[in-house]
Structure formats: C-alpha cells, structure tokens
Design an enzyme around this catalytic site. Structure first.
Site, PDB file in Angstrom:
ATOM      1  N   GLU A  44     -11.532  -4.358  19.600  1.00 33.53           N
ATOM      2  CA  GLU A  44     -10.655  -4.116  20.076  1.00 33.53           C
ATOM      3  C   GLU A  44      -9.392  -5.357  20.310  1.00 33.53           C
ATOM      4  O   GLU A  44     -10.447  -6.844  20.567  1.00 33.53           O
ATOM      5  CB  GLU A  44     -11.030  -3.640  21.482  1.00 33.53           C
ATOM      6  CG  GLU A  44      -9.407  -3.778  22.217  1.00 33.53           C
ATOM      7  CD  GLU A  44     -10.402  -2.665  24.060  1.00 33.53           C
ATOM      8  OE1 GLU A  44     -11.343  -2.869  24.366  1.00 33.53           O
ATOM      9  OE2 GLU A  44      -9.229  -2.283  25.124  1.00 33.53           O
ATOM     10  N   LYS A 111      -3.515   2.401  23.293  1.00 38.02           N
ATOM     11  CA  LYS A 111      -4.705   2.604  23.795  1.00 38.02           C
ATOM     12  C   LYS A 111      -3.622   3.248  25.127  1.00 38.02           C
ATOM     13  O   LYS A 111      -2.809   2.536  26.022  1.00 38.02           O
ATOM     14  CB  LYS A 111      -5.031   1.441  24.810  1.00 38.02           C
ATOM     15  CG  LYS A 111      -6.672   1.732  25.424  1.00 38.02           C
ATOM     16  CD  LYS A 111      -6.925   0.330  25.520  1.00 38.02           C
ATOM     17  CE  LYS A 111      -9.009   0.954  26.312  1.00 38.02           C
ATOM     18  NZ  LYS A 111      -9.419  -0.866  26.672  1.00 38.02           N
ATOM     19  N   CYS A 147     -11.293   2.094  22.446  1.00 36.33           N
ATOM     20  CA  CYS A 147     -12.851   1.607  23.578  1.00 36.33           C
ATOM     21  C   CYS A 147     -12.417   2.561  23.978  1.00 36.33           C
ATOM     22  O   CYS A 147     -12.980   4.214  24.703  1.00 36.33           O
ATOM     23  CB  CYS A 147     -12.213   0.418  23.794  1.00 36.33           C
ATOM     24  SG  CYS A 147     -13.964  -0.121  24.814  1.00 36.33           S
TER      25      CYS A 147
END
Lengths: 536, 536
Positions: A44, A111, A147
């Site tokens: 990330e 994200k 994540c």
C-alpha cells in the site's frame, strides 16, 4: 494459461519518493529477470511509504508522488507493476493502486474502506473510492483491493461480481502480538466465503511506533495458504497461477507470540537507527531486567560494535547490580563505561540546599538522581551521534513509575509497549538462544534503586497483579467495576487506575517506542492531559 | 409572542460529567430566575466537555454521559435546556444536542458535518447524523445545528426548509489569531443567504493545547449581529426574540489580533494550572524577551503570589541579563531566586572529562548547561507542586533551537505557538498596559547565552526573515520553491526548511502549549519522525 505474480514484501522509507521509485524499479527488474515474473505487486502507498501522515497534506509532496508514478510507467517494460500511491484528482485525494504495463497505466483502483481508528487516520487525508476495479492481464481478470477493504466481506464480493478471477491486496498492516495469525484467519475466511484466490502483499519495516511484519501470503479460492513470506524480512518471491489457480509454493512459518514480539523489537530498533541516520545506540545499564533486555535487543539489531552501555551507580546501587550489568555487557561483547553520579547529585543537592532547607525528602531527590543520569547519557549521545535508548517498560509508562527527563530521556523507547511480565518472558526467550542475562537478574525483585532498600512493590501492586489490570484498563477499555468483578482486589484496581489516569502528562513527553500490543500509548491512545475523568 | 433564550458561554472540565451536570443546573437556574429565560443553550458536548478525545471510546464514560442526560431532565423545570452529549444508539455514537423540557427530552439532533482535519478527529468517534431537527417551543419552530454544520451552506438551508424560524448552534470552536472575526464573517454570510436568525453558543476556556474564546453571538435573519458575549470570559446572557426576531442587545467588541492572542495565552495558563490542580507556576528567567513575556503572562493569569522566577546564570550570562531579569521580577512583584549553575556544570564536565578527552567542544557542552537548568527547575517544581512553564517560542520549536530536557523541560509551554516577532509585539502590548519589561530586553539581539558572545543570528536567519519563511512552510504548506519565488533568499529558505524537517523528534517530546495560529505543532501537524522527505 500461466501467470507468475511476484510478491514484493519491501521495506521503504516514508517520504523519500525518489529512493522508493528506484527500489520499485530494482525489485521489478529482479522479479522479471531472476524470477521470471509477469507482474509484481507492491505494498500500500508504495511510492510515499506508509504512514506518511501530514506529508499527505503538502501539495508539493502529492504532486511529486503523482509525477513519479507517471514516470515510473516508462522506466520498465515486460513486467506489469502494481503500486500504491496517493492519487490526486482535482481537490480529492485517494489511497490508490495503479497497474502499470508497457508504459501505460492500465488500471487504477481507489481504496473504499478508509480506517480511522486506532493508529489509523485515513479519513484525515483521503476520500473513499466507490467501486471495484478489475483489469485483464494475459487472459486473467484481476481485481484490486487495498488493506482494510479485505477485512470486510462486501468489497471482496463486489470485486468478484465485477468479474475478478484473482484478487490482489496491497497492504500496510501493522504488527501487534498475535496479529499475523489473526490477519490470516480473518482474510482466509473472507476468501473462502467469496471463493476467490487472493494475493496479500504487506510491507515490512519499522516506522516510528509501527512495525510492519510482512508475512505476505497467497491463498487459493478455498482460503488455503499456498505461499507465505518470512515475517520481519524483506523478500521478493513469485507464485505461479495456472488457469487462475495458485500453485503450492514455499510457506515460511508464522512466529509464535514471544518470538514474533522479539523479532518485532529487533526490527524496530534496527530501522529507527538506520532510517534516522544514527551512528549506533547507547543506553544506561542498571543491572535490572529492563535495561538487560534492551541491551540484548540493541545488540541483536545493530551488532555489538554499534552499541555502548553506561553504568551510572549511586550510593543506592547495590554491588550485585553493578556486577550483573558488567556481566551483561561482557556476555554481549559491548563497550561499557562507568560514571558514578555522585558528583553531580552532590552539586545539585548543594545548590538547592538553601531552598530545600526544612522540607522533607521526597521523590524530588529520587528524580534528581535519575535526571543526572539523563544528562550524562544525553551528553554521550550528542557527542557521538548515537541514539539514546530508554529502557522503561509499558507497566512503568502506564503508572508513571519513571522520571521525566531522567530515565525517560532518550530518542527511542524500544520496550515502552512491553508489559513487565512480557519483559521477563522475552528475556528468558533470549537466554534460550544464548545466555546473556544473568539468572539473578531474572529472579531478584525489581527496584529503581533511587532510595535505600527500595523495591517496586513498595509503591505498586506486584506485576502479576498489575499487568492484567493494566491490560484490561488501557487496552480493553474495561471499567474499574468490570475489573473488580473479574476478581481483582479493589485496592489494587484503584491504585493502578488512578495512576494511569494522572500520568498522561508524562506519557505525552515520552519518546516514541515500538507498538507490540493492540493498544500502545501514542497515536493509538489519545487521552486529554487536562481531564476530570476518574476511572475509579 | 416573546421568547427569551439564554446563551450559556461556559467553561467546563473535560471528563468530569458530574461537575458539568451541576454547572448546567446552576446556569439554568440562574438563567430562569435571574434572567427570566425560557430556554438556555449550552456549547457542544456540554456534558463531557470538548474535546474528550479517546475517553469517548470508553463504554463506561459514554454510559455515564447518557445516564446523566436522562437524569438531568428531571432536575430542573420551567426552563428548556439545550445541551450537547455523546448519544449512544446501539453500536453507533453521535455528537448530539438534546432539548430537555419539563422532565422530557423533546428533541434530539445528530451532528451531520463531522470535522476530521486540523485539530479535529470527530470521525474517529462519531457517526454522522442524516437529517435536520426542528422542534416547537412556545409557538416558535427552532432548528438545531452543531458547530461545523453551520460553516457549510446546505445544513442551514435544510433546517430552514424543515420549518425552522430560529436556528440554534452549539459550538466548541477553538481560537486562533483572527478566528473570531473569520467565524462571524463566514457564519453571518450563511445566515444572510438563508435568511434565518441564528444563536451561536461557543464554549470558553483552555483545554490542553486548545483555547476556546467564546465570542458567542446572535444574528438577525439578515446576518446582522444583535448580541455578542465577551471574548475569553464565562458569561450567561439572555436575548429576547419577538415573533422570532431577535431584539438588539449588548454587543461586546471583538478584540484585535494582538490583544486577542494575549488574552488567549493568559486564559490558557490560568486554566491549565487550575484544571490540573497545580499550586502555581515557576519559570526560569534569563533576561531575554521570551521568559520576560511568559513571566508577565503567568502573573496576569495567576497573580504575582502564585508565580516564582529562578535566575540560573552561568559564566556566559551577561550582567545586563541578570539585571534585566531582576527588574522584570521586581516590576511584577514576583518572588525570585538565583541559583548559579556552575557547580553542576563543573561536576558533569569532570565526570565526562575522561570520555570527552580529545573531542572538540560542540553543542554537547551547551546542552549540558541547559539541562542543568532543567534539573534545577524540575526539582523546584516537584518539591512545591508548581507547574514549570517553558519559555521557548514557535520560531525556536520550528528550527529546533532548544535543548531537549533543558529549556524544553516543563509541563506547559505557553508561547510554543508564538513566533518570535509576535513575542515582541505581545511584549510591547503588555508594556503599554504597564511597564514590566525593560526596553533593553526589547532591543538587544536575542541570545541563548550558552557560549561566549553567542547570538541567535549566528546560526539562524534574522527573525524578520525566518518567521515569514516558517509561516509559509509550516502553516501554509508552501514548498521551498514557492517561498523562494515569493522573494526569499535561497540560502535562508534552505536553512529554515531543513531545520524544520529534521527537528520533528524534538517537537514530539515537547510539553503541550497554547495554540494561537492556524497550525500549531502537536495534534494540528502530525509529521513522521522517521522521514526521507526533504522540503529542499
């Protein structure tokens, strides 16, 4: 149909975009040429490092990161790169993953799940993405996630519904005790429910309070682990997919609790020293268990030649403490000095005699001793450019059993988040590798040695009572009532809770330390100093 | 139809729910019986105080706050109360405002706009409300909003569309230089656009880094101010509405910039000492401008009898510094002591002589002097239970021109967010009230007096160059390139920027101080210590 995906479990430096880009290119070349990979997946926010905190509010930094991404596409061919970057779009900023292939950006995912709890502040910086992203590559349909996205069920499902055969996840998932097991258990469960193979790439390395443990893995569609990278080490590996099914590959074991924590502490010291450009580390060696453990950790992290120990006995230091400290330094082959603090303590006592005449001796006099040690250690640190490590543990930090600018003086506090009982366990573990801490240090009652015949239990409950109370109050947010109901004595709970409540001011000025529990003091537990809250 | 609304500009203690409830009841009784009010409006999150930070994650704290609200409804009749509280609803938490009337909760509004930038972390704690809330009271339709809600246009409009004749806003809006003017300008503009009168109630008081300045106000539907409470003071006032139009009432003036900052600093010291239970304050008095200003602020906040000054001359201290320090202490009528640091410095020098043999004198020796002063001041603070005030300013904090555990030692840093040029302006302002700082202190070149003939400009650009560069880099996030383009010399910018970049570790261990700019070090600017970012 075969696809070779490289997992880049890398250790990058927050903020250094140019160096990170070079590292990406080097890793990609290695994956392509030495490992035969078709694609390489990075952690990330690869380009900026994670967490870059308020650097993400700087327009120059964001512009540099975006420019770097666009230039990166041209720097390497014949392997696809999946890298994380802070994507600027008008006045919005996203935590994104881009796929670069043959000079073009062929996909970009934003994200969706932005954690804003615990150590995470992602809603301070980022806007949330709204949709899945699936791209075609060599005949496979590959979905992107980042994540927190895969800790929830819905986002994996949405990616599969959007046509993904394989899911990639870029991560910066920090370590704490038991985390690597927990992480795999939760994510494999999601994977099994969604029936899609997943490539989980986590960064490794220390970044201020946080340790990233790596432990990247690949699961098949049933949630079975087919590959796992070594914890706490940088590693680039490749996993082959055959018709979108990952083939069994190497699986490093996950460390057990104590071993994991020990390795996390070593990595944390190593990276703080290295990334901040120190020449080595120094510490005060008292003959007690805490400094003995920190010495062993520092030597394991940096090598004996980079570590220096200082003994600073006072009139209250027992001979066995000096003997044990010398045994520790010798066992690890560390250079050491002895500087008795008497002359400085006497000087201050004389200077303050007039003002203190008639007042009773109290902790003031104890603090003066601790602060004289702080001055000596900081002088050595300043003169040599070596990082001063403090040796206080989490139990002490919790109840304020430490002297501001005294034993709390230093640049980094390796065991700040390690409760005292765990200090003993870690010490025994280290001794099982090779004997470096004398047995007596492990068995004698802990003492600050700031007054005659002082031991910790004079002013604190025994640690086997204190530590569980602290865990419940600090980490689990239990009320005093709940803790007493769980079987602890009212007076022990009252003592512990009230000390925690009123020592926030000390913790606020403590150096950063390595987070190894589910809630460390620091970014993870943000309490007001000025507060009328009384836990009991 | 007449409605009398009381504005409770109150100073509550974060975390002390019982005390806050008692204060609410007392204020309501006063508003009802002495002021004839029909309703009293309190600031945001009245019951817990603001910001309660991670106390809001404790189930016991939230339960206590909710229980307190329900019991409050029964404690007072014949006046309606509008109070803020953290509303628990299942596993969700809202930043809410409840209206209590005759033993019942007649309305409850959930804040819709949750700030998560700057010093605010509301998305860490709260879920966002989704709708307007309008309730009927004595024939008027009254809308509820909370703080950030009214900085945006849409939420005011929605409340009006839902039928509100009058809008109430509960606030915890922190002060910074120019904020009270900015706040009124923005909100009055929204009000004018929406054509609805607004009652804006802000809390006052110091809470760690934050100062709440009050300056509560009432506007008519055209955005004209008809009432304003005094800044920086607790005040309960009443404004009469006639057919939903507010009648002209008292309007305290808003302070100008410098006066506002001075008052903010005084309030900040006063509340930190009072709310944390200190017996008074002590500080080191050097003869320089920074400690002179902090002394004046402390005396204005606490009274001369609660403040103690300590002179700690060294061989590098000029006689005029001692003379000026004594003049300052005498002008303010403050008890003072003189403790030369020579004996302690000599003791450390002797103790370290062996290890330092052959190495050149550097800042290590300067730091030892500063740290000896820190030990003395902390000893006095510990012995007497007085808060040690540090005297460093923002320019120094920015570039790291300060010694950790030396002049940075202390519990509170009043002028930590005040740039050096503003220190001069504040000092001149204070002297205009009564002469307390000798003219020479205002005109001689600043010096740390840690080496022979040392002045700040030996190692830093002059402050009239440095301060504007720092403002651009730290507060405005400008890049070095932009700052140079604005006309500053490349070498000055490079020096300033690189010093800011590499001194984050010092700032992380500094005591909290009072935020008076739009970006203070602390919760407001969260930079990594370990960082490869170079601003230049």
């Amino acid at each position: 149909m075969t696809l070779k995906i490289a997992i880049a479990q890398t250790n990058f430096l927050v903020g250094n975009i140019n160096a990170n880009i070079d590292n990406i290119v080097n890793a990609a070349v290695h994956a392509r040429d030495a490992l035969g990979a078709d694609m390489i997946v990075f952690p990330e926010l690869t380009i900026t490092g994670y967490p870059a905190e308020d650097l993400l509010l700087r327009a120059d930094f964001i512009a540099a990161a975006n420019n770097a991404l666009y230039q990166l596409a041209d720097r390497i061919t014949d392997i696809a790169l999946v890298v994380g970057f802070p994507e600027q779009d008008g006045d919005k900023l996203y935590n994104s993953a881009a796929v670069l292939n043959q000079g073009a950006i062929i996909a970009c995912y934003r994200k969706q799940a932005l954690p804003n709890y615990g150590v995470f502040d992602e809603q301070r910086y980022f806007d949330a993405g709204q949709q899945a992203c699936v791209f075609e590559f060599n005949g496979s349909f590959i979905g992107l996630t980042i994540c927190e996205d895969v800790w929830q069920g819905g986002i994996i499902d949405a990616s599969k519904q959007a046509g993904a055969d394989i899911l990639l996840t870029l991560n910066a998932s920090p370590f704490n005790l038991g985390k690597s097991h927990q992480r795999e258990a939760i994510i494999c469960k999601q994977v099994k429910a969604a029936q899609i193979p997943l490539v989980y790439v986590n960064q490794i390395g220390g970044q201020d309070e946080l340790i990233f443990d790596g432990a990247s893995f690949v699961t098949d569609a049933q949630g079975g682990i087919v590959f796992r990278a070594v914890e706490f080490q940088a590693q680039i590996s490749v996993v082959e997919f055959n018709n979108n099914h990952p083939l069994k590959s190497s699986c490093a074991p996950l460390y057990s609790g104590i071993v994991g924590v020990y390795n996390a502490l070593v990595l944390g010291i190593k990276d703080y020293v290295r990334k901040n450009g120190f020449q080595g580390a120094i510490l005060g060696l008292s003959g007690g268990i805490d400094s003995a453990l920190v010495l062993a950790l520092a030597v394991d992290a940096l090598g004996a030649d980079k570590v220096e120990a200082v003994l600073m006995p006072s009139r209250y230091t027992q001979t066995m403490s000096i003997d044990d400290a010398l045994l520790e330094a010798d066992a690890l082959g560390v250079k050491h000095h002895t500087i008795p603090i008497g002359p400085a303590v006497d000087a201050f006592t004389g200077m303050l005699a007039g003002l203190f005449a008639g007042s009773a001796r109290d902790t003031t006099e104890e603090n003066i001793q601790a602060r004289c040690r702080g001055v000596i250690l900081m002088a050595l640190s300043n003169k040599q450019g070596k990082l001063l490590l403090t040796t206080g543990n989490k139990s002490e930090m919790s109840v304020g059993y430490a002297t501001l600018y005294g034993d709390m003086a230093g640049g980094f506090a390796p065991i700040k988040d390690v409760p005292k009982l765990l200090v003993y366990q870690l010490s025994r573990y280290r001794n099982s590798l090779s004997p470096v801490i004398p047995e007596r240090v492990l068995t004698r009652p802990p003492s600050a040695e700031l007054a005659p015949d002082q031991i910790d239990e004079d002013s604190l409950p025994p640690y086997d009572v204190l530590d569980p109370i602290l865990e419940r109050y600090v980490e689990l947010d239990q009320s005093a009532e709940q803790i007493i109901a769980a079987g602890f004595r009212q007076e022990d709970v009252a003592r512990a809770v009230s000390l925690v409540d009123r020592n926030e001011y000390k913790r606020r000025q403590s150096p950063p330390g390595i987070r190894i529990t589910s809630r460390a003091f620091g970014r993870d537990r943000r309490y007001p100093i000025t507060s009328g809250y009384k836990g009991i």
